[in-house]
Write an enzyme that holds these catalytic residues in place. Sequence first.
Site, PDB file in Angstrom:
ATOM      1  N   ARG A  69      30.472   5.463  39.084  1.00 60.53           N
ATOM      2  CA  ARG A  69      30.318   6.681  38.298  1.00 60.53           C
ATOM      3  C   ARG A  69      30.534   7.895  39.186  1.00 60.53           C
ATOM      4  O   ARG A  69      30.113   7.927  40.334  1.00 60.53           O
ATOM      5  CB  ARG A  69      28.907   6.766  37.687  1.00 60.53           C
ATOM      6  CG  ARG A  69      28.727   5.897  36.456  1.00 60.53           C
ATOM      7  CD  ARG A  69      27.338   6.044  35.872  1.00 60.53           C
ATOM      8  NE  ARG A  69      26.337   5.499  36.762  1.00 60.53           N
ATOM      9  CZ  ARG A  69      25.569   6.211  37.570  1.00 60.53           C
ATOM     10  NH1 ARG A  69      25.659   7.541  37.600  1.00 60.53           N
ATOM     11  NH2 ARG A  69      24.693   5.634  38.366  1.00 60.53           N
ATOM     12  N   TYR A 197      36.608   3.368  34.910  1.00 57.10           N
ATOM     13  CA  TYR A 197      35.469   2.604  35.437  1.00 57.10           C
ATOM     14  C   TYR A 197      34.239   2.661  34.521  1.00 57.10           C
ATOM     15  O   TYR A 197      33.809   3.750  34.106  1.00 57.10           O
ATOM     16  CB  TYR A 197      35.058   3.093  36.845  1.00 57.10           C
ATOM     17  CG  TYR A 197      33.718   2.496  37.200  1.00 57.10           C
ATOM     18  CD1 TYR A 197      33.635   1.161  37.601  1.00 57.10           C
ATOM     19  CD2 TYR A 197      32.544   3.197  37.001  1.00 57.10           C
ATOM     20  CE1 TYR A 197      32.402   0.559  37.805  1.00 57.10           C
ATOM     21  CE2 TYR A 197      31.306   2.607  37.208  1.00 57.10           C
ATOM     22  CZ  TYR A 197      31.241   1.289  37.604  1.00 57.10           C
ATOM     23  OH  TYR A 197      30.028   0.696  37.784  1.00 57.10           O
ATOM     24  N   LYS A 206      25.893   4.923  29.468  1.00 54.73           N
ATOM     25  CA  LYS A 206      25.150   6.036  30.030  1.00 54.73           C
ATOM     26  C   LYS A 206      25.388   7.323  29.228  1.00 54.73           C
ATOM     27  O   LYS A 206      24.484   8.128  29.036  1.00 54.73           O
ATOM     28  CB  LYS A 206      25.512   6.234  31.506  1.00 54.73           C
ATOM     29  CG  LYS A 206      25.123   5.036  32.379  1.00 54.73           C
ATOM     30  CD  LYS A 206      23.734   4.612  32.101  1.00 54.73           C
ATOM     31  CE  LYS A 206      23.063   3.570  32.965  1.00 54.73           C
ATOM     32  NZ  LYS A 206      23.663   2.713  33.879  1.00 54.73           N
ATOM     33  N   HIS A 226      16.337   4.708  31.163  1.00 53.16           N
ATOM     34  CA  HIS A 226      17.116   3.819  32.037  1.00 53.16           C
ATOM     35  C   HIS A 226      16.183   2.699  32.498  1.00 53.16           C
ATOM     36  O   HIS A 226      15.742   2.680  33.648  1.00 53.16           O
ATOM     37  CB  HIS A 226      17.625   4.636  33.227  1.00 53.16           C
ATOM     38  CG  HIS A 226      18.640   3.944  34.091  1.00 53.16           C
ATOM     39  ND1 HIS A 226      18.863   4.291  35.403  1.00 53.16           N
ATOM     40  CD2 HIS A 226      19.499   2.929  33.834  1.00 53.16           C
ATOM     41  CE1 HIS A 226      19.813   3.530  35.910  1.00 53.16           C
ATOM     42  NE2 HIS A 226      20.210   2.688  34.989  1.00 53.16           N
ATOM     43  N   SER A 248      19.955   3.110  39.698  1.00 53.80           N
ATOM     44  CA  SER A 248      21.101   2.204  39.698  1.00 53.80           C
ATOM     45  C   SER A 248      21.104   1.327  40.946  1.00 53.80           C
ATOM     46  O   SER A 248      20.846   1.807  42.048  1.00 53.80           O
ATOM     47  CB  SER A 248      22.395   3.012  39.643  1.00 53.80           C
ATOM     48  OG  SER A 248      22.389   3.816  38.487  1.00 53.80           O
ATOM     49  N   CYS A 250      19.055  -0.972  41.928  1.00 56.00           N
ATOM     50  CA  CYS A 250      17.754  -1.164  42.569  1.00 56.00           C
ATOM     51  C   CYS A 250      16.976  -2.315  41.961  1.00 56.00           C
ATOM     52  O   CYS A 250      15.766  -2.417  42.146  1.00 56.00           O
ATOM     53  CB  CYS A 250      16.934   0.117  42.500  1.00 56.00           C
ATOM     54  SG  CYS A 250      17.570   1.392  43.592  1.00 56.00           S
ATOM     55  N   ASP A 277      19.096  -2.656  31.343  1.00 56.73           N
ATOM     56  CA  ASP A 277      19.559  -1.338  31.799  1.00 56.73           C
ATOM     57  C   ASP A 277      19.027  -0.175  30.962  1.00 56.73           C
ATOM     58  O   ASP A 277      18.739   0.871  31.509  1.00 56.73           O
ATOM     59  CB  ASP A 277      21.096  -1.310  31.797  1.00 56.73           C
ATOM     60  CG  ASP A 277      21.669  -0.175  32.631  1.00 56.73           C
ATOM     61  OD1 ASP A 277      21.229   0.001  33.785  1.00 56.73           O
ATOM     62  OD2 ASP A 277      22.549   0.558  32.130  1.00 56.73           O
ATOM     63  N   ARG A 375      31.354  -5.566  39.294  1.00 55.81           N
ATOM     64  CA  ARG A 375      30.453  -5.844  38.158  1.00 55.81           C
ATOM     65  C   ARG A 375      30.948  -7.020  37.321  1.00 55.81           C
ATOM     66  O   ARG A 375      32.129  -7.362  37.337  1.00 55.81           O
ATOM     67  CB  ARG A 375      30.379  -4.599  37.264  1.00 55.81           C
ATOM     68  CG  ARG A 375      29.846  -3.353  37.982  1.00 55.81           C
ATOM     69  CD  ARG A 375      28.504  -2.932  37.470  1.00 55.81           C
ATOM     70  NE  ARG A 375      27.870  -1.939  38.343  1.00 55.81           N
ATOM     71  CZ  ARG A 375      26.598  -1.576  38.211  1.00 55.81           C
ATOM     72  NH1 ARG A 375      25.843  -2.098  37.263  1.00 55.81           N
ATOM     73  NH2 ARG A 375      26.065  -0.684  39.026  1.00 55.81           N
TER      74      ARG A 375
END
Length: 591
Positions: A69, A197, A206, A226, A248, A250, A277, A375
């Site tokens: 991102r 992406y 998001k 989130h 993100s 983590c 997420d 990903r």
Amino acid sequence: MTQHPELEKWIQECAALCQPDKIVWIDGSDAQRDALRAEAVATGELIELNQDKLPGCYFHRTSPTDVARTEHLTYICTKDKENAGPSNNWMSPSEGYRRAAEIFRGSMRGRTMYVIPFSLGPVGSVFSKVGVELTDSVYVVLNMLIMVRCGREVLEVLGTDGRFTRCLHGKADCNPDRRLILHFPEDNTIWSVGSGYGGNVLLSKKCMALRLGSHFAREEGWLAEHMLILGVEAPSGRIEYLAAAFPSACGKTNLAMLVPPEGLTRKGYRIWTVGDDIAWMRIDTDGQLWGVNPETGFFGVAPGTNSTTNPNAIATVRRNTIFTNVLLRENKTVWWEGADGPPPAQGIDWRGDPWRPDAVDEKGKPVPGAHANARFTAPVTQCPSISFRIEHHHGVPISAIVFGGRRARLAPLVYQAYSWQHGVFMGASMASERTAAQYGKIGEVRRDPMAMLPFCGYHMGDYFRHWLQMGQRMRRPPKVFHVNWFRTDEEGEFLWPGYGDNLRVLEWILDRCRGQAEAIASPIGYLPTPDSLDMTGLDLSPKVVEGLLRVDRSEWLKEVESVREHFATFGDRLPHALGDELDSLHRRLLT
Ligand code: GTP
Ligand code: SPV
Ligand code: MN
């Protein structure tokens, strides 16, 4: 395909701007998906993987300058700059539309524009919000078909005049200098151009579920966060649910799919994955907080995922999965750093170049085969631990809210807030070391309130106020906790084994929610007593356990000053209650 005049008009306007050769509606059928896959393989946009070993799996490389991102190119476009707040980039709506239109204009010539009607949340449920994404990327279409509920059933509920979020995406030339990710909350509109992406282009994720979602949530009195959601089934059969916000990369996906360690399996625990997420949560008629995962797919970090760290993820990605920016092996299977087994003797790396395990760059540093933010996109239904309540229109009741981040020092393994207000303070002041999920200096500690820094679509001072108000409206608000799996020793080694063993911490958390586990009051909150955490089967020395739970007053006093600076950035929109909590923490540290 639509009876909705406003939707039809908007599509025509976007087509006039982007000038695609044709427009194709996505109906959500398998037949159409299969045809699109075949087409993407023919054009080289997707590579078909080994269908014997990985049925239904495909591989895609994004441009090397388009792999995470781009927060510095992401804007909130409100009329009043103040409303975007200090944590967001701001552009006026007129400038946003003008600048993006220059890039969009004619950019779909020779291409197809796909129309993807989708729902976040179970279709027809109180949670459901409809969006329509227009895109010239087949890769985006195929990802969206996994990530959200798409197609005819959504158009049916939209009817002739239903509300929808207008999401326009175009790859243009995927040039970072001509890339903008713009949110127009006042128009219920998202424009993203110049990227291919994930989080920049799967606009349901998001952009809509969080940046616009946070707007809807404030207006309508709920929470768009989130967060992962997971259920912990106790030996008695009772299932309790937690929602956890980590920045993100983590550990949300990992925690959501946790497999109990040996010692606790014997006790009879079982984990149910609801989401990894995003959580949308509402106060139901019982006065409690209930949440859903608005998505239907995982867009998870590949590196580090293996049968030991996350066996459920490995089982999930065996079929019908799209892999992005991983390493391609000669036998058309995939690999990444931290995958099962040794690295292949050779392969093609995420950039598309030949790769060997001993490859080094000009500076002699090892060249990774997969990008650190590579990903997988896979349907949630393929996860062995998927909850049986994902389609439930009320969602699941949330007993605990957990905040966490990567802190090599400072934050102990777990602690509990004294109250909802103290919990909101903990969330508002949380920080984490930067990861590869976004561009920027990796490892730098930054404040990331509620893990929403890049995703809250309005002034965060107002967001904190909304959180405080939510607590007042609940009959029994969830208890709030903070965890840190990433504390290190002097050598920089993690003190805590993490992954499956995190269940030991969840057990303590849920016991606390029922008023059962023991705790000691400390300046920062309730801490576990060393023997209130079940460490059966773990070989941790008392010194390590002490190291995991230690609260260093001098470090925390520095933290107080740093949080004070952070809070000052919100000006007079910071609720007084949070300043009061900071003062109370300061006082407790001094006594
Ligand atoms: P986003 O999808 O970017 O929102 O990330 P996420 O929060 O879902 O993170 P994810 O679960 O994918 O984990 C990211 C990285 O953290 C991976 O490399 C994991 O191996 C690592 N990780 C996850 N859980 C733990 C843990 O308990 N301990 C340690 N040391 N590392 C972990
Ligand atoms: C994150 O960065 O938090 C993600 C991946 O979950 S993305 O969809 O790119 O935002
Ligand atoms: Mn995320």
